[in-house]
Design an enzyme around this catalytic site. Structure first.
Site, mmCIF file in Angstrom:
data_model
loop_
_atom_site.group_PDB
_atom_site.id
_atom_site.type_symbol
_atom_site.label_atom_id
_atom_site.label_comp_id
_atom_site.label_asym_id
_atom_site.label_seq_id
_atom_site.Cartn_x
_atom_site.Cartn_y
_atom_site.Cartn_z
ATOM 1 N N LYS A 1 -2.139 -13.736 10.437
ATOM 2 C CA LYS A 1 -3.482 -13.761 9.580
ATOM 3 C C LYS A 1 -3.055 -15.077 8.715
ATOM 4 O O LYS A 1 -2.009 -15.434 8.353
ATOM 5 C CB LYS A 1 -3.919 -12.701 8.778
ATOM 6 C CG LYS A 1 -3.087 -12.062 7.758
ATOM 7 C CD LYS A 1 -3.210 -11.210 7.320
ATOM 8 C CE LYS A 1 -2.511 -10.586 6.003
ATOM 9 N NZ LYS A 1 -3.028 -9.218 5.400
ATOM 10 N N ASP B 1 -11.428 -10.352 10.235
ATOM 11 C CA ASP B 1 -11.356 -9.749 9.079
ATOM 12 C C ASP B 1 -12.442 -8.880 8.775
ATOM 13 O O ASP B 1 -13.381 -8.881 9.439
ATOM 14 C CB ASP B 1 -11.212 -11.001 8.010
ATOM 15 C CG ASP B 1 -10.367 -10.672 6.805
ATOM 16 O OD1 ASP B 1 -9.989 -9.396 6.689
ATOM 17 O OD2 ASP B 1 -10.010 -11.585 6.081
ATOM 18 N N HIS C 1 -13.497 -12.308 0.047
ATOM 19 C CA HIS C 1 -13.850 -11.047 -0.319
ATOM 20 C C HIS C 1 -15.156 -11.156 -1.088
ATOM 21 O O HIS C 1 -16.046 -10.265 -1.082
ATOM 22 C CB HIS C 1 -12.873 -10.164 -1.146
ATOM 23 C CG HIS C 1 -11.735 -10.097 -0.452
ATOM 24 N ND1 HIS C 1 -10.605 -10.904 -0.552
ATOM 25 C CD2 HIS C 1 -11.092 -8.837 0.388
ATOM 26 C CE1 HIS C 1 -9.557 -10.412 0.477
ATOM 27 N NE2 HIS C 1 -9.940 -9.324 0.782
ATOM 28 N N ARG D 1 0.904 -1.213 -0.043
ATOM 29 C CA ARG D 1 -0.103 0.109 -0.043
ATOM 30 C C ARG D 1 0.806 1.341 -0.148
ATOM 31 O O ARG D 1 0.239 2.241 -0.029
ATOM 32 C CB ARG D 1 -0.919 0.094 1.343
ATOM 33 C CG ARG D 1 -1.591 -1.369 1.653
ATOM 34 C CD ARG D 1 -2.711 -1.557 0.551
ATOM 35 N NE ARG D 1 -3.577 -2.611 0.992
ATOM 36 C CZ ARG D 1 -4.390 -3.558 0.050
ATOM 37 N NH1 ARG D 1 -3.998 -3.375 -1.385
ATOM 38 N NH2 ARG D 1 -4.927 -4.495 0.634
#
Length: 444
Positions: free
Chosen positions: A259, A344, A272, A168
């Site tokens: 994770k 999450d 997702h 990111r």
């Protein structure tokens, strides 16, 4: 796959961990840890919720009188300064600390300001859409920090910075390779250095929490979401390199989040978009997927993220992220984890297409989660916040359960000495040079 959620489960946990520990000792040459996580004084939450959450709660107004402290918290406050702080907080402020939210855009808009100043959310997650360049990122971080004035504790300022395709940071930062690349080098020291370098990037940008390392074992070649985000396909490699990266983060002073527990490596669906189902038994999972996570618990990892994956043989009605059997039973009771549990993103398709958001929030708190990640939508943040407030008011969630989570959260912020002080735009020359030298060494 639509399932009937929110029934009270009568789950009997088996205890496969003696065998798992023996396997782990074989895998880890340095030996096994004690199995406890001593950094938090908070007791483990109940293994099961006491009431179902069958429908979305009504909207809760902040002016309604609500309990702020449990008798147990008040009794122990004198001996524990953090307990004293928790007992003095209002319920809305406690609930706020349990929410970690996403924002829109590259500047602080009115809804973001309201979530921080009015709802007192405990943390923010930034995505690629929030980040344009280094100067803009630092400006946004400083605005987030200043907006948190008057809140009970500094903000978690978090990001997914794994290396490889999940990066990111703006273009001014030198790129780091994927975990698979580091795994192919099979170099434990290199993995530890990678954790340090990722942490240095995060800290330079004014952030303090990173959703890494990935401890998933890439055991399914058809997995659409893990792939090169994993160090490899064996428990030994993922455990050894994952724990080294974890240590690198901790040594550099950034909160790592391991994770995706109980393991996303054998899924064939992206959570997702849909709800993955893994039809393995406890014994099967204990021999592979859980080994890196048990090792991280033994190494006293501070935070574990729980995935939206349905394991019918563990809990036929709720995914791991909402399940008392998985969070309260497996992770906390069986594995001995006493740190912070974060979900999450609750706005992912795995949840929103199968469960109502408000009841799901109540269920995950009763299951043992401490922080609820709500990455998208001010309305979603309000829905979750109001559901938790209403849950305490109507007795669906005990105030003791809330106090446990808030104590863990404040202890974590205190341990890493989080601050809302502004930062300067950093000079990245030395860090980028260090990353380039490490990458060159990795290729040899």
């Amino acid at each position: 796959m639509k399932r009937t959620p929110y029934v009270i489960l009568k789950t009997h946990h088996t205890r496969p961990y003696a065998a798992a520990a023996a396997i782990l000792c074989t895998l880890l040459v340095a030996g096994c840890g004690s199995g406890g996580n001593a950094q938090s004084a908070s007791p483990a939450p109940p293994a099961a919720s006491t009431a179902p959450s069958a429908s979305a709660p009504a909207q809760q107004q902040d002016s309604t009188p609500l309990p702020s402290a449990s008798p147990a918290a008040a009794a122990t406050a004198e001996a524990d300064p953090l307990a004293l702080k928790v007992s003095a907080m209002s319920l809305p402020d406690k609930i706020g600390q349990m929410l970690l939210v996403g924002i829109d855009g590259t500047t602080l808009d009115d809804t973001a300001k309201r979530m921080i100043a009015e709802d007192k959310v405990g943390g923010i997650i930034l995505y690629k859409d929030n980040i344009n360049n280094l100067k803009g990122l630092v400006s946004l971080v400083n605005d987030l920090r200043s907006s948190n004035a008057g809140s009970p504790a500094p903000l978690f300022l978090s990001v997914d910075q794994e290396g490889g395709k999940v990066s990111r940071m703006p273009s001014e930062f030198a790129a780091l390779p994927s975990n698979r690349t580091v795994g192919a080098a099979n170099d434990t020291a290199a993995a530890e250095t990678m954790g340090q370098l990722l942490a240095k990037q995060v800290r330079a940008a004014g952030l303090n929490m990173d959703f890494a390392p990935v401890l998933d074992i890439n055991s399914n070649p058809d997995n659409p979401v893990i792939g090169d985000r994993s160090f490899g396909s064996t428990a030994e490699l993922v455990t050894r390199l994952g724990l080294a990266e974890l240590k690198g983060f901790e040594d550099a002073g950034v909160i790592p989040v391991v994770k995706h527990f109980p393991g996303h490596g054998d899924t064939s669906v992206d959570s997702h978009l849909e709800l993955p189902v893994v039809d393995k038994t406890q014994a099967q999972l204990a021999k592979l997927e859980w080994l890196p996570f048990q090792a991280a618990v033994d190494q006293q990892a501070d935070v574990v993220m729980v995935a939206h994956i349905l394991y019918p043989k563990l809990d036929p009605d709720r995914p791991a992220s909402l399940s008392s059997a998985v969070i309260g039973g497996l992770l906390r009771e069986d594995m001995g984890f006493r740190g912070v549990v974060i979900t999450d993103d609750l706005t992912m398709g795995a949840i929103t297409k199968n469960y109502k958001l408000g009841p799901a929030a109540v269920d995950t708190v009763n299951a043992g989660s401490d922080i609820l990640l709500i990455a998208h939508g001010y309305d979603n943040e309000r829905t979750v916040r109001n559901a938790l407030l209403q849950g305490v008011e109507n007795g669906t969630i005990s105030i003791e359960r809330i106090d446990q989570s808030v104590h863990r959260i404040l202890a974590l912020k205190q341990k890493y000495q989080l601050s809302d002080q502004p930062i300067e735009v950093p000079d990245l020359a030395a860090l980028n040079k260090e990353i380039a030298a490490w990458r060159d060494k990795l290729k040899r």
